[in-house]
Design an enzyme around this catalytic site. Structure first.
Site, short mmCIF file in Angstrom:
data_model
loop_
_atom_site.label_atom_id
_atom_site.label_comp_id
_atom_site.label_asym_id
_atom_site.label_seq_id
_atom_site.Cartn_x
_atom_site.Cartn_y
_atom_site.Cartn_z
NE ARG A 30 2.86 6.41 1.57
CZ ARG A 30 2.24 6.22 2.73
NH1 ARG A 30 1.67 7.24 3.33
NH2 ARG A 30 2.20 5.04 3.28
NE ARG A 90 -1.37 10.74 -2.59
CZ ARG A 90 -2.34 11.58 -2.22
NH1 ARG A 90 -2.73 12.54 -3.03
NH2 ARG A 90 -2.91 11.44 -1.03
CG ASP A 111 -6.03 1.68 -1.26
OD1 ASP A 111 -4.86 1.78 -0.87
OD2 ASP A 111 -6.97 1.37 -0.49
NE ARG A 129 -0.42 0.33 4.85
CZ ARG A 129 -0.73 -0.13 6.02
NH1 ARG A 129 -1.75 -0.92 6.18
NH2 ARG A 129 -0.01 0.19 7.07
CE1 TYR A 180 -7.66 0.32 7.03
CE2 TYR A 180 -7.86 -1.85 6.03
CZ TYR A 180 -7.08 -0.87 6.63
OH TYR A 180 -5.75 -1.09 6.84
O1 CP3 Z 1 2.27 -0.87 -4.06
C1 CP3 Z 1 1.45 -0.10 -4.53
O2 CP3 Z 1 1.52 1.13 -4.53
C2 CP3 Z 1 0.33 -0.77 -5.24
C3 CP3 Z 1 -0.92 -0.20 -4.93
C4 CP3 Z 1 -1.50 -0.40 -3.55
C5 CP3 Z 1 -1.91 0.68 -2.73
N1 CP3 Z 1 -2.63 0.14 -1.71
C6 CP3 Z 1 -1.64 2.12 -2.97
C7 CP3 Z 1 -1.63 3.07 -1.82
C8 CP3 Z 1 -1.88 -1.60 -2.94
C9 CP3 Z 1 -1.59 -3.03 -3.35
C10 CP3 Z 1 -2.61 -1.24 -1.76
C11 CP3 Z 1 -3.24 -2.24 -0.86
C12 CP3 Z 1 -3.80 -1.81 0.42
N2 CP3 Z 1 -4.42 -0.61 0.73
C13 CP3 Z 1 -3.87 -2.64 1.56
C14 CP3 Z 1 -3.45 -4.09 1.62
C15 CP3 Z 1 -1.99 -4.27 1.70
C16 CP3 Z 1 -1.35 -3.66 2.90
O3 CP3 Z 1 -0.45 -2.83 2.70
O4 CP3 Z 1 -1.70 -4.01 4.02
C17 CP3 Z 1 -4.50 -1.90 2.58
C18 CP3 Z 1 -4.78 -2.36 4.01
C19 CP3 Z 1 -4.84 -0.62 2.05
C20 CP3 Z 1 -5.55 0.50 2.71
C21 CP3 Z 1 -4.72 1.71 2.78
N3 CP3 Z 1 -4.43 2.53 1.71
C22 CP3 Z 1 -4.07 2.26 3.90
C23 CP3 Z 1 -4.13 1.68 5.29
C24 CP3 Z 1 -3.39 3.41 3.47
C25 CP3 Z 1 -2.62 4.38 4.31
C26 CP3 Z 1 -1.20 3.94 4.41
C27 CP3 Z 1 -0.42 4.79 5.37
O5 CP3 Z 1 0.52 4.23 5.96
O6 CP3 Z 1 -0.70 5.98 5.51
C28 CP3 Z 1 -3.59 3.54 2.08
C29 CP3 Z 1 -3.05 4.60 1.20
C30 CP3 Z 1 -2.25 4.18 0.03
N4 CP3 Z 1 -2.56 3.18 -0.83
C31 CP3 Z 1 -1.05 4.80 -0.43
C32 CP3 Z 1 -0.67 4.12 -1.60
C33 CP3 Z 1 0.50 4.42 -2.49
C34 CP3 Z 1 -0.40 6.00 0.21
C35 CP3 Z 1 -1.25 7.20 -0.02
C36 CP3 Z 1 -0.61 8.36 -0.69
O7 CP3 Z 1 0.18 8.23 -1.62
O8 CP3 Z 1 -0.97 9.45 -0.26
#
Ligand code: CP3
Length: 320
Positions: free
Chosen positions: A6, A15, A52, A2, A128
């Site tokens: 970044r 972004r 996501d 996820r 969530y």
């Molecule tokens: O690797 C990748 O960038 C592929 C795309 C991807 C994202 N989210 C982009 C993202 C994938 C495969 C996910 C999966 C995802 N999203 C999961 C399952 C895998 C894991 O990591 O546990 C979950 C639980 C989420 C929900 C989610 N989305 C959360 C909890 C967050 C916040 C993360 C944080 O630490 O703040 C996100 C945001 C998110 N999804 C970002 C990205 C690149 C960061 C947001 C940003 O760029 O502002």
């Protein structure tokens, strides 16, 4: 995973240009670019679609936002009445730009680089949707699953149906494999794990293979520990991702003997770098390198990770 991207300046500038995170996910040109960035820089063997897991609740009409530095926020489903009012079907038009991004990425990737699509597992997405955010052990959804079993099961069934279709269309658009992320599998007692993690993911896989018989599917029940053994017995995945705490001998004997294993570098050791990183990489290759294995992190990369440490990792693996 996820947080990927970044740690890259090119992602941060994209972004910023996108404005909202969902706009980035739903604009095929930008989602394609975000997917390709790490491939161009590092030459990985596989790309993961930029999107996501929370696009599914969004398509079900739930309000989903990503506040900078705060993680996702959703309108919570915190009582049975709200759960029972959840739409039974997603707006498929919402997903069209995602499939378009898959097609574009597939066209742009070299033939020897695999493309992974993905969705969240119903349990993790539900955590969530109930809490409206990530919490340390997703207690709100666990409580809801005990107190309002029927209403909770209805939500899980809806997520199974929508996620199945979503994965089928990603595969049809060109994903070589799809991964089902069950990030919060590890907070459940075994009986609940069987009901909310194993059963729904089994159903999704049956649905997907009903449409695309040879679909390649990777499961990631994060934190499952010893329950990984029953997971690979009951869920017909082609591969399973293991987190960094998985016990190597157990994994070799009970998991890797049945399916391919992917993982499991601790994201913190990648952040630390140096000799600790080299040692951790060597350990993983020694532990799992004899069987079917995909080297990866055991969870998402941390935004503070130095790019040089990613380069160090690739050199270490490829020069062996
Ligand atoms: O690797 C990748 O960038 C592929 C795309 C991807 C994202 N989210 C982009 C993202 C994938 C495969 C996910 C999966 C995802 N999203 C999961 C399952 C895998 C894991 O990591 O546990 C979950 C639980 C989420 C929900 C989610 N989305 C959360 C909890 C967050 C916040 C993360 C944080 O630490 O703040 C996100 C945001 C998110 N999804 C970002 C990205 C690149 C960061 C947001 C940003 O760029 O502002």
């Amino acid at each position: 995973m996820r947080q990927a991207g970044r740690y890259l300046p090119e992602y941060r500038s994209l972004r910023e240009r996108a404005g909202s995170f969902l706009n980035l996910c739903f604009t095929p040109e930008m989602a394609t670019e975000a997917t390709l960035q790490p491939i161009r820089r590092f030459g990985f063997d596989a790309a993961i679609l930029f999107s996501d897991i929370l696009v599914v609740p969004h398509a079900l009409g739930r309000t989903v936002t990503f506040e900078a530095g705060e993680g996702p926020r959703l309108a919570p489903l915190d009582d049975a009445a709200k759960l029972n009012a959840l739409a039974t079907d997603a707006d498929d038009a919402v997903f069209a730009p995602v499939y378009e991004a898959v097609r574009r990425v597939k066209r742009a990737l070299p033939a020897n680089v695999a493309l992974l699509g993905f969705c969240g597992a119903p349990w993790t997405v539900a955590t969530y949707m109930v809490a409206g955010r990530g919490t340390p052990d997703q207690a709100p959804a666990r409580l809801m699953a005990y107190r309002e079993r029927d209403a909770f099961a209805r939500m899980i069934d809806i997520l199974v149906a929508v996620s199945s279709r979503y994965l089928v269309e990603q595969v049809r658009a060109g994903a070589d494999a799809v991964q089902i992320f069950d990030t919060w599998a590890g907070v459940l007692p075994p009986f609940e794990f069987a009901r909310w993690c194993v059963e729904p993911v089994r159903q999704i896989i049956a649905n997907v293979r009903g449409e695309v018989p040879d679909a390649k599917i990777i499961g990631f029940p994060r934190g499952a520990g010893a329950s990984l053994a029953s997971y690979v017995q009951q869920v017909p995945v082609n591969a399973v991702t293991i987190d960094w705490a998985a016990e190597p001998e157990f994994v070799r004997e009970r998991v890797q003997s049945k399916v391919a294993v992917q993982g499991n570098l601790d994201p913190l050791v990648l952040l630390a770098g140096g000799a600790a990183l080299d040692r951790a990489i060597d350990e993983i290759l020694e532990n799992f390198g004899q069987g079917p294995f995909i080297f990866n992190l055991g969870h998402g990369i941390l935004p503070e990770t130095p790019i040089a440490h990613v380069e160090q990792t690739l050199r270490r693996i490829r020069n062996r």
